[in-house]
Design a protein around this motif. Structure first.
Motif, PDB file in Angstrom:
ATOM      1  N   ARG A  15       3.100  12.130  -4.578  1.00 20.61           N
ATOM      2  CA  ARG A  15       2.213  12.432  -5.707  1.00 20.61           C
ATOM      3  C   ARG A  15       2.956  13.234  -6.775  1.00 20.61           C
ATOM      4  NH1 ARG A  15      -0.832  16.356  -7.933  1.00 20.61           N
ATOM      5  NH2 ARG A  15      -2.762  15.690  -8.989  1.00 20.61           N
ATOM      6  N   GLU A  30       0.846  -1.193   0.000  1.00 21.96           N
ATOM      7  CA  GLU A  30       0.000   0.000   0.000  1.00 21.96           C
ATOM      8  C   GLU A  30       0.884   1.247   0.000  1.00 21.96           C
ATOM      9  OE1 GLU A  30      -2.591   1.122   3.462  1.00 21.96           O
ATOM     10  OE2 GLU A  30      -4.151   0.289   2.142  1.00 21.96           O
ATOM     11  N   TYR A  77      -3.330   9.437 -13.478  1.00 20.00           N
ATOM     12  CA  TYR A  77      -3.762   8.125 -12.998  1.00 20.00           C
ATOM     13  C   TYR A  77      -2.568   7.174 -12.961  1.00 20.00           C
ATOM     14  CZ  TYR A  77      -8.387   9.997 -14.062  1.00 20.00           C
ATOM     15  OH  TYR A  77      -9.522  10.787 -14.105  1.00 20.00           O
ATOM     16  N   THR A  81      -4.039  10.119   0.214  1.00 18.73           N
ATOM     17  CA  THR A  81      -4.864   8.908   0.113  1.00 18.73           C
ATOM     18  C   THR A  81      -3.944   7.701   0.099  1.00 18.73           C
ATOM     19  OG1 THR A  81      -4.879   9.046  -2.313  1.00 18.73           O
ATOM     20  CG2 THR A  81      -6.717  10.080  -1.130  1.00 18.73           C
ATOM     21  N   LYS A  82      -4.534   6.544   0.238  1.00 21.44           N
ATOM     22  CA  LYS A  82      -3.756   5.306   0.185  1.00 21.44           C
ATOM     23  C   LYS A  82      -4.104   4.557  -1.098  1.00 21.44           C
ATOM     24  CE  LYS A  82      -3.339   4.713   5.207  1.00 21.44           C
ATOM     25  NZ  LYS A  82      -1.890   4.998   5.227  1.00 21.44           N
ATOM     26  N   ILE A  83      -3.077   4.084  -1.802  1.00 19.23           N
ATOM     27  CA  ILE A  83      -3.249   3.356  -3.057  1.00 19.23           C
ATOM     28  C   ILE A  83      -2.754   1.933  -2.852  1.00 19.23           C
ATOM     29  CG2 ILE A  83      -2.566   3.223  -5.480  1.00 19.23           C
ATOM     30  CD1 ILE A  83      -2.291   6.197  -5.538  1.00 19.23           C
ATOM     31  N   VAL A 134      -5.953   4.272 -11.114  1.00 21.09           N
ATOM     32  CA  VAL A 134      -6.393   4.980  -9.910  1.00 21.09           C
ATOM     33  C   VAL A 134      -5.926   6.434 -10.004  1.00 21.09           C
ATOM     34  CG1 VAL A 134      -6.182   5.146  -7.401  1.00 21.09           C
ATOM     35  CG2 VAL A 134      -6.341   2.895  -8.495  1.00 21.09           C
ATOM     36  N   LEU A 169      -4.596   9.995  -8.910  1.00 22.75           N
ATOM     37  CA  LEU A 169      -3.654  10.428  -7.882  1.00 22.75           C
ATOM     38  C   LEU A 169      -4.240  11.591  -7.095  1.00 22.75           C
ATOM     39  CD1 LEU A 169      -0.308  10.270  -9.916  1.00 22.75           C
ATOM     40  CD2 LEU A 169      -1.136   8.642  -8.211  1.00 22.75           C
ATOM     41  N   THR A 180      -2.174   0.347 -11.055  1.00 19.68           N
ATOM     42  CA  THR A 180      -1.889  -0.300  -9.761  1.00 19.68           C
ATOM     43  C   THR A 180      -1.956  -1.824  -9.811  1.00 19.68           C
ATOM     44  OG1 THR A 180      -4.229  -0.208  -9.109  1.00 19.68           O
ATOM     45  CG2 THR A 180      -2.829   1.698  -8.559  1.00 19.68           C
TER      46      THR A 180
END
Length: 502
Positions: free
Chosen positions: A105, A97, A142, A175-177, A169, A171, A145
């Motif tokens: 970012r 994660e 984006y 937040t958590k990716i 996803v 950016l 992922t």
């Protein structure tokens, strides 16, 4: 303990044996992360984890550079941390994660703006994937992922790897990716020996333009050889006839005659060059480069060197070091025939002329790479290894060649004696000056190889693998013939203008 762990416990890196692996069911398969960089500049690469990607939970496996060529080419293999086992399918699984703060970012946004791609390896098979993409307006970015791996196997060997990037996803800061992967194994009919064929580009390298360029160069060689033979034979026949007529004259008539041409400098043409030390070193280095080119191309034709990382560069370095006696023999013998006495100095210059130029340029570029933290930066240990090769391999072998050259063919064996007083060189047209002839004489040899150089540099700068070494061998032969013909013509012109300088 698995086969891989046994090798590691013995002190070997897993990558050293990846290309000969024969896997058993459920045995570990390592996914190596290599580099990341802009798609439009293949030479600008950075470590994969220089971007804020996260690592899988599996324990890291240490990697050491397998060859000197790998280190010099900037290969930076790092373990991905993904758990992959032979013939064991993995459904979509989250492996780490990313906590996307402002700095991370911005790093991803910069990479997406510059079209960053990354490279990975599974069993020495390269895989490329894109970091992310921007929307049409260029406002939202984006990140891909989800790595979807599809691996083909034939019996107990891996023969094919495909990567599909999914899971786009947006950016958004703070937040958590979640990064995920999946593995699907499929049976393949591809033979292990042919598994690199999918990376080759026959439509580009075997295009009709390539064949036409070879044919065009070949026809130019035939025309040039015929032209040189015809002109020289007719011209030399007239010269011989004139000089034979002059020999029938008595001394008084000959002295009053209008003497000119190449025969008038026979007593000066074997006079030592103005800079015999540099001249001999250049000749010796040229002979060695020709030997290295010929041997490396033959080896590349026999063995598919493109299937192993850094193998071409490693082979070139080994062959260059092994052919150092060629440099010493031709350079040392020529220097001795010209009456040179500082043969030790000549040996040092001949041995280090090419390595100093190449290493000096590479090390200068290396400082730039270090400043930008690029993966192309050569480690200090590799620099020391290259210097050790120069001092402890190339120099002693060059010494052996120099001693042999001086003893076997170092005695002057000129067909005529050299005059004690140098003959004055008459004035001539500007285009007959040696500097002009040197520049003009390089046009035809360059014209015979520039198409092939285009294909070579395309593979160097773009994502293509050069594999048509048969074409390269033909071009090398053509280049040698053209160079010989041009050299004969230029030498005749200079001697006919009574310019005997080397």
């Amino acid at each position: 303990m698995s086969h891989l762990e046994c090798l590691q416990s013995a002190g070997f890196s897993s990558n050293s044996f990846n290309f000969i692996f024969q896997y058993q069911d459920k045995e570990e398969v390592v996914l190596w992360m290599n580099t990341v960089g802009p798609y439009h500049n293949r030479q600008e690469t950075y470590k994969y984890f220089s971007l804020p990607f996260c690592v899988g939970s599996k324990k890291s496996i240490s990697h050491y550079h397998e060859t000197l060529g790998e280190a010099l080419q900037g290969v930076e293999l790092e373990f991905s941390g993904l758990d992959i086992k032979f013939k064991d399918d993995v459904m979509q699984t989250t492996y780490c994660e990313i906590d996307l703060d402002k700095g991370r970012r911005e790093a991803f946004v910069y990479a997406i703006k510059n079209h960053y791609w990354y490279q990975m390896y599974i069993d020495d098979l390269p895989i490329w994937g894109i970091v992310g993409e921007a929307d049409e307006n260029g406002e939202d970015y984006y990140l891909w992922t989800y790595k979807k791996l599809e691996i083909g196997y034939n019996a107990n060997r891996i023969v094919d790897v495909n990567l599909t990037s999914e899971g786009k996803v947006k950016l958004v800061p703070n937040t958590k990716i979640q990064m995920s992967y999946s593995v699907k194994w499929k049976k393949s009919d591809v033979k292990f020996e042919d598994r690199f064929d999918k990376y080759l580009d026959p439509s580009f390298f075997q295009h009709r333009i390539h064949w036409f360029s070879i044919f065009n160069s070949f026809m130019m060689v035939i025309f040039l050889v015929g032209l040189v033979s015809m002109i020289l034979m007719r011209t030399l026949r007239k010269d011989y006839a004139r000089y034979s007529k002059e020999e029938e004259m008595d001394d008084m008539d000959r002295d009053l005659g209008d003497e000119y041409g190449w025969k008038q400098v026979h007593g000066d043409v074997f006079r030592p060059s103005s800079h015999p030390l540099i001249f001999s070193s250049l000749i010796g280095s040229g002979c060695q480069i020709f030997a290295v080119s010929l041997i490396v191309i033959v080896v590349a034709m026999i063995e598919d060197l493109y299937t192993e990382r850094g193998s071409m560069l490693s082979t070139a370095i080994f062959v260059y070091a092994a052919t150092s006696p060629v440099n010493g023999y031709f350079g040392g013998s020529l220097y001795a025939r010209q009456g040179g006495r500082r043969w030790i100095k000549q040996m040092f210059i001949g041995a280090f002329l090419i390595p100093a130029m190449v290493c000096g340029t590479a090390f200068f570029i290396n400082f730039i790479a270090i400043y930008y933290h690029a993966s192309r930066a050569i480690p200090f240990g590799t620099m020391v290894a290259v210097c050790c090769i120069c001092f402890f391999v190339i120099l002693p072998l060059n010494l052996v060649g120099t001693i042999l050259g001086r003893n076997l063919s170092g005695q002057p064996n000129f067909p005529c004696r050299v005059n004690a007083v140098p003959r004055p060189i008459p004035e001539k047209k500007w285009f007959m000056e040696p500097a002009v002839i040197v520049c003009l004489g390089g046009i035809l040899p360059f014209g015979s190889i520039f198409i092939e150089m285009y294909f070579i540099f395309t593979s160097f700068w773009a994502y293509k693998i050069y594999y048509v070494y048969g074409f390269m061998m033909l071009v090398l032969v053509i280049l040698c013939i053209v160079t010989v013909c041009v050299t004969i013509v230029c030498t005749y012109f200079l001697l006919n203008a009574e310019d005997y300088r080397w």
